[in-house]
Design a protein around this motif. Structure first.
Motif, short mmCIF file in Angstrom:
data_model
loop_
_atom_site.label_atom_id
_atom_site.label_comp_id
_atom_site.label_asym_id
_atom_site.label_seq_id
_atom_site.Cartn_x
_atom_site.Cartn_y
_atom_site.Cartn_z
N THR A 101 0.83 -1.16 0.15
CA THR A 101 -0.03 -0.04 -0.03
C THR A 101 0.85 1.58 -0.08
N PRO A 102 0.63 2.10 -0.88
CA PRO A 102 1.47 3.26 -0.95
C PRO A 102 1.33 4.27 0.13
N THR A 103 2.25 4.73 0.88
CA THR A 103 2.28 5.64 2.04
C THR A 103 2.99 6.90 1.52
N ARG A 105 5.45 10.27 2.74
CA ARG A 105 6.81 10.56 3.54
C ARG A 105 6.24 10.96 5.06
#
Lengths: 390, 201
Positions: A101-103, A105
């Motif tokens: 899953t993209p997170t 910064r």
């Protein structure tokens, strides 16, 4: 102290009893056979067999074999090791989940908390819960003494820490990092990952410190005598209240056996659903999510799992019909887990978490059903078959 | 190989959950320049650690002197990795970075370079600096090997010091060489494309 007799009774419970060893042995030998057959078939030069299918079969059997061998080793080493083992599985699954899953910064420090604070604490609490009920050795007993934990059941904390405290902490920590873009979505992703991979799975080893009760009739005394000549079965004396409901402490049983039963049932449910789906699967449940899950496979699989779960009742504190219900519930939850993870993977556009990053075995693929089934199996067992609930 | 380097590479591998793929390229002890996209402090360490041992002892990461000589810990790490520290600020005429690199590798060592210069702030790769072109021009025998590092920026982003153990991957692609008569700009674009292409493999 009110809990002293309880401690004594729990201490008398064997870690691995005869039925458990039987089941472990049979499963490992059967898998060994499957492994050998698969390897022999692989060497056949004839094109008479479907090689792609065979390769999948071989990989799957090997993964099962390794899994059960590690689990057995954990059982033999002791409860603490089993909990640690599950902790590592959770850690790895969470790793795969968050990688998938993209997170942003701004999530970095939150993720650090999730990996290195919440995950270890959850498993520490599950482990201590075990130490409290049954001080296994001098070290754990000393540890429980030091923290003054003898009178606390940590169930009260580990069953809410992640759904309540971590769920409040995560959005707050992300907010502090100062990035508001897709805030709710990012919080939800981290929460769901922690809930599925860590919280839910930790219920499986938590089974190891339940004070199990059973409605089964007492085992025949002859068997009791043969096993423990010198020990005049003290646990039997601490069950005076058993007669009114027919419920008594399950002192002859092994909780490791129950955990193994649970894992075996989850895996078999997957296998049966696959087999039924292949045989007469026609109506696909949700083609957008998972094209191989059919109503026929689901229902047939759940029914067969219930049947087989009933046949294995002798490793559990359940009577035959109870075992059938538990196994069916497990199969249904396993199906729910598989569908959920399929949906997440489909959303992210990956087929298996194993192919997500080349060369990694997809741990999350293997444990999706386990994660969903564990809390339900645990709570059903705790509610109906343990002394924790009156 | 020293103990620190072994420990560091083990920790880096565990933390980055790094998987290595060699695509149309095999580990070799011949002299090479590995050039990669730069996304994290861990890049050089993880790439170096993911090479096979025989190759690793012959491979030196190139790093910025101003960063790696700031304190004793960084100096120690740099020296145990046998890193080649290059001055980014005061470049002298006959001690140019390329000269230094060529001098340092002799006819034995390989290098790990990050031609973008600094670490990228966005997801996209920056333009390549010309050092790679001059390396290829002065030593046409060196294999220039593109490497794509994926997801390591999420393990340890810029400005963070605590890593999050996600899974990352390193893809090592087929070597390229400077073609005869190829201009600097063309070559640098081609080299950048060779790295970017590995992302989709």
């Amino acid at each position: 102290m009110g809990c002293e007799p309880l401690l004594a009774a729990a201490a008398a419970q064997p870690r691995l009893n005869l039925p458990t060893l039987w089941l472990l042995g049979v499963v490992l030998v059967l898998l060994g056979f499957a492994l050998a057959i698969g390897q022999t078939l692989k060497r056949q030069p004839e094109a008479s067999i479907d090689h792609a299918l065979l390769q999948r079969f071989n990989l799957r059997v090997r993964a099962w074999w390794i899994m059960y061998a590690i689990l057995t080793a954990g059982f033999l080493l002791g409860r603490g090791w089993t909990v640690i083992l599950f902790g590592f599985v959770s850690f790895w699954a969470l790793r795969e989940f968050i990688t998938m899953t993209p997170t942003r910064r701004g999530d970095h420090r939150t993720l650090f908390w999730v990996f290195f604070v919440f995950t270890p604490i959850q498993y520490l609490l599950v482990g201590i819960g075990r130490m409290f009920v049954q001080p296994a050795g001098p070290v754990s007993g000393w540890f429980a003494d030091l923290l003054g934990l003898r009178g606390i059941d940590f169930y009260g904390l580990y069953s809410i820490m992640i759904p309540v405290y971590a769920s409040l902490f995560i959005p707050a920590r992300i907010a502090v990092s100062g990035d508001s873009k897709r805030f709710l979505e990012r919080s939800a992703k981290t929460q769901v990952g922690l809930l599925i991979c860590v919280y839910s799975l930790s219920y499986a080893p938590a089974l190891l410190h339940l004070d199990l009760q059973t409605y089964k009739p007492l085992p025949p005394p002859a068997a009791e005598d043969r096993e423990a000549d010198s020990l005049p079965s003290p646990p039997l004396t601490v069950a005076p209240s058993a007669s009114s409901t027919g419920r008594r402490p399950w002192n002859e049983g092994s909780r490791e056996g129950l955990l193994f039963y649970f894992i075996l049932i989850v895996q078999l449910a997957e296998l049966f659903q696959y087999a039924w789906g292949k045989l007469l699967g026609r109506r696909v449940i949700a083609p957008e999510i998972n094209a191989s899950r059919t109503w026929e496979g689901f229902l047939g699989g759940a029914a067969t799992t219930g049947l087989l779960g009933a046949l294995l009742w002798w490793v559990t504190p359940f009577r035959i019909w109870e075992a059938a219900c538990m196994a069916t519930a497990t199969a249904v939850m396993g199906f729910a887990g598989c569908m959920t993870l399929s949906a997440i993977k489909r959303d992210r556009g990956v087929r298996d978490t194993g192919t997500l990053v080349q060369g990694h075995a997809g741990v999350l693929d293997r444990i999706d059903s386990l994660c969903f089934a564990a809390p339900v199996f645990f709570h059903l067992t705790r509610f109906y078959f343990s002394s924790s609930v009156w | 190989m020293n103990v620190t380097a072994a420990v560091l590479s083990l920790v880096a591998k565990l933390m980055s959950g790094c998987s290595v793929r060699w695509v149309d390229c095999q580990p070799e002890t011949c002299q090479r320049i590995y050039f990669a996209n730069h996304t994290s402090h861990l890049d050089a360490l993880v790439l170096w650690a993911s090479l096979p041992k025989q190759v690793r002892v012959l491979t030196r990461p190139v790093a910025a002197r101003d960063y790696w000589e700031q304190d004793a810990v960084r100096r120690y790490i740099a020296s145990s990795l046998n890193a080649l520290l290059i001055d980014r600020e005061n470049i002298k005429v006959h001690r140019s970075p390329v000269e230094l690199m060529l001098q340092a590798i002799g006819d034995k060592y390989s290098l790990i370079v990050f031609p973008e210069g600094g670490r990228g702030t966005t997801d996209d790769m920056g333009e390549f600096k010309s050092g790679l072109y001059y390396l290829g021009k002065k030593r046409p025998d060196l294999e220039l090997v593109p490497v794509f590092i994926d997801n390591l920026n999420r393990v340890l982003p810029r400005g963070e010091f605590l890593p999050v153990p996600l899974l990352s991957s390193i893809t090592i692609g087929p070597p390229i060489w400077l073609e005869t008569g190829e201009s600097k700009t063309d070559f640098l674009v081609r080299a950048r494309e060779a790295v970017r292409r590995l992302k989709d493999l």
